[in-house]
Motif scaffolding. Sequence first.
Motif, PDB file in Angstrom:
ATOM      1  N   LEU A  59       0.826  -1.209   0.000  1.00 54.66           N
ATOM      2  CA  LEU A  59       0.000   0.000   0.000  1.00 54.66           C
ATOM      3  C   LEU A  59       0.862   1.261   0.000  1.00 54.66           C
ATOM      4  N   HIS A  60       1.903   1.250   0.822  1.00 54.47           N
ATOM      5  CA  HIS A  60       2.791   2.409   0.867  1.00 54.47           C
ATOM      6  C   HIS A  60       3.560   2.574  -0.450  1.00 54.47           C
ATOM      7  N   LYS A  61       3.908   1.474  -1.043  1.00 54.21           N
ATOM      8  CA  LYS A  61       4.607   1.534  -2.332  1.00 54.21           C
ATOM      9  C   LYS A  61       3.700   2.164  -3.389  1.00 54.21           C
ATOM     10  N   MET A  62       2.429   1.777  -3.382  1.00 55.81           N
ATOM     11  CA  MET A  62       1.480   2.359  -4.334  1.00 55.81           C
ATOM     12  C   MET A  62       1.299   3.850  -4.059  1.00 55.81           C
ATOM     13  N   ALA A  63       1.172   4.197  -2.793  1.00 56.77           N
ATOM     14  CA  ALA A  63       1.030   5.613  -2.435  1.00 56.77           C
ATOM     15  C   ALA A  63       2.268   6.398  -2.849  1.00 56.77           C
ATOM     16  N   PHE A  64       3.428   5.773  -2.720  1.00 60.33           N
ATOM     17  CA  PHE A  64       4.673   6.436  -3.125  1.00 60.33           C
ATOM     18  C   PHE A  64       4.669   6.713  -4.623  1.00 60.33           C
ATOM     19  N   LEU A  65       4.204   5.760  -5.391  1.00 60.66           N
ATOM     20  CA  LEU A  65       4.156   5.955  -6.838  1.00 60.66           C
ATOM     21  C   LEU A  65       3.170   7.064  -7.215  1.00 60.66           C
ATOM     22  N   ILE A  66       2.058   7.130  -6.506  1.00 57.75           N
ATOM     23  CA  ILE A  66       1.095   8.195  -6.759  1.00 57.75           C
ATOM     24  C   ILE A  66       1.703   9.541  -6.374  1.00 57.75           C
ATOM     25  N   ARG A  67       2.352   9.557  -5.233  1.00 59.44           N
ATOM     26  CA  ARG A  67       2.988  10.781  -4.758  1.00 59.44           C
ATOM     27  C   ARG A  67       4.081  11.238  -5.704  1.00 59.44           C
ATOM     28  N   ASN A  68       4.727  10.296  -6.290  1.00 60.42           N
ATOM     29  CA  ASN A  68       5.847  10.588  -7.179  1.00 60.42           C
ATOM     30  C   ASN A  68       5.447  11.565  -8.289  1.00 60.42           C
ATOM     31  N   ALA A  69       4.192  11.517  -8.700  1.00 59.12           N
ATOM     32  CA  ALA A  69       3.730  12.400  -9.761  1.00 59.12           C
ATOM     33  C   ALA A  69       3.301  13.769  -9.242  1.00 59.12           C
ATOM     34  N   LYS A  70       3.075  13.899  -7.913  1.00 58.96           N
ATOM     35  CA  LYS A  70       2.488  15.130  -7.385  1.00 58.96           C
ATOM     36  C   LYS A  70       3.372  15.905  -6.409  1.00 58.96           C
ATOM     37  N   ALA A  71       3.838  15.285  -5.357  1.00 60.11           N
ATOM     38  CA  ALA A  71       4.426  15.998  -4.219  1.00 60.11           C
ATOM     39  C   ALA A  71       5.773  16.633  -4.561  1.00 60.11           C
ATOM     40  N   THR A  72       5.796  17.949  -4.452  1.00 57.62           N
ATOM     41  CA  THR A  72       7.033  18.695  -4.646  1.00 57.62           C
ATOM     42  C   THR A  72       7.094  19.802  -3.603  1.00 57.62           C
ATOM     43  N   LYS A  73       8.280  20.339  -3.403  1.00 54.28           N
ATOM     44  CA  LYS A  73       8.430  21.502  -2.528  1.00 54.28           C
ATOM     45  C   LYS A  73       9.303  22.522  -3.238  1.00 54.28           C
ATOM     46  N   ASN A  74       9.073  23.768  -2.890  1.00 52.18           N
ATOM     47  CA  ASN A  74       9.811  24.862  -3.506  1.00 52.18           C
ATOM     48  C   ASN A  74      11.126  25.049  -2.754  1.00 52.18           C
ATOM     49  N   VAL A  75      12.241  24.912  -3.454  1.00 55.39           N
ATOM     50  CA  VAL A  75      13.550  25.116  -2.846  1.00 55.39           C
ATOM     51  C   VAL A  75      14.266  26.319  -3.455  1.00 55.39           C
ATOM     52  N   GLY A  76      13.628  26.945  -4.405  1.00 58.53           N
ATOM     53  CA  GLY A  76      14.232  28.106  -5.044  1.00 58.53           C
ATOM     54  C   GLY A  76      13.748  29.398  -4.403  1.00 58.53           C
ATOM     55  N   THR A  77      13.974  30.476  -5.104  1.00 61.86           N
ATOM     56  CA  THR A  77      13.541  31.795  -4.639  1.00 61.86           C
ATOM     57  C   THR A  77      12.333  32.223  -5.457  1.00 61.86           C
ATOM     58  N   GLU A  78      11.789  33.395  -5.086  1.00 60.57           N
ATOM     59  CA  GLU A  78      10.635  33.897  -5.844  1.00 60.57           C
ATOM     60  C   GLU A  78      11.018  34.214  -7.287  1.00 60.57           C
ATOM     61  N   LYS A  79      12.218  34.710  -7.462  1.00 65.45           N
ATOM     62  CA  LYS A  79      12.651  35.090  -8.805  1.00 65.45           C
ATOM     63  C   LYS A  79      12.973  33.875  -9.667  1.00 65.45           C
ATOM     64  N   SER A  80      13.578  32.871  -9.058  1.00 57.82           N
ATOM     65  CA  SER A  80      13.885  31.647  -9.810  1.00 57.82           C
ATOM     66  C   SER A  80      13.358  30.434  -9.028  1.00 57.82           C
ATOM     67  N   PRO A  81      12.062  30.162  -9.157  1.00 60.32           N
ATOM     68  CA  PRO A  81      11.484  29.042  -8.407  1.00 60.32           C
ATOM     69  C   PRO A  81      12.019  27.700  -8.899  1.00 60.32           C
ATOM     70  N   LYS A  82      12.243  26.852  -7.959  1.00 63.64           N
ATOM     71  CA  LYS A  82      12.711  25.502  -8.274  1.00 63.64           C
ATOM     72  C   LYS A  82      11.985  24.551  -7.335  1.00 63.64           C
ATOM     73  N   GLU A  83      11.443  23.484  -7.881  1.00 56.08           N
ATOM     74  CA  GLU A  83      10.724  22.510  -7.074  1.00 56.08           C
ATOM     75  C   GLU A  83      11.438  21.171  -7.120  1.00 56.08           C
ATOM     76  N   GLU A  84      11.374  20.458  -5.992  1.00 61.03           N
ATOM     77  CA  GLU A  84      11.908  19.097  -5.946  1.00 61.03           C
ATOM     78  C   GLU A  84      10.994  18.243  -5.080  1.00 61.03           C
ATOM     79  N   PHE A  85      11.137  16.935  -5.213  1.00 58.45           N
ATOM     80  CA  PHE A  85      10.284  16.014  -4.462  1.00 58.45           C
ATOM     81  C   PHE A  85      10.584  16.089  -2.970  1.00 58.45           C
ATOM     82  N   VAL A  86       9.532  15.925  -2.187  1.00 58.61           N
ATOM     83  CA  VAL A  86       9.671  15.953  -0.735  1.00 58.61           C
ATOM     84  C   VAL A  86      10.462  14.735  -0.264  1.00 58.61           C
ATOM     85  N   PHE A  87      10.119  13.552  -0.766  1.00 54.73           N
ATOM     86  CA  PHE A  87      10.834  12.324  -0.415  1.00 54.73           C
ATOM     87  C   PHE A  87      11.770  11.972  -1.562  1.00 54.73           C
ATOM     88  N   LYS A  88      13.036  11.855  -1.255  1.00 54.68           N
ATOM     89  CA  LYS A  88      14.014  11.555  -2.295  1.00 54.68           C
ATOM     90  C   LYS A  88      14.083  10.064  -2.611  1.00 54.68           C
TER      91      LYS A  88
END
Length: 98
Positions: free
Chosen positions: A24-53
Amino acid sequence: MTLSEFHYKYYAQEYKEIDNEYELHKMAFLIRNAKATKNVGTEKSPKEEFVFKDFKDFFNYEKALKLIDEPIEEKKEEVAKEKLSPAQIAAKHNSRKG
């Protein structure tokens, strides 16, 4: 069914449930893989990466299995420390409530 057989079946059922939870967690991970990101850049140059690496960051299968095995290891240590005879161990086990 003896008490020992019951405990073995219960132990095996816990492993089945952990395997099911893993899937179940593996399936949820695959679903999350397409959606969950976080912003690690700045307002001027936004950059997103996955929450779980890594999948282990999301669900640690080995840790879950160790949680099942811990009570058994504790019981082994407890018996080794007390050095009781088999009859004393059985009497102690039978005197427990629950």
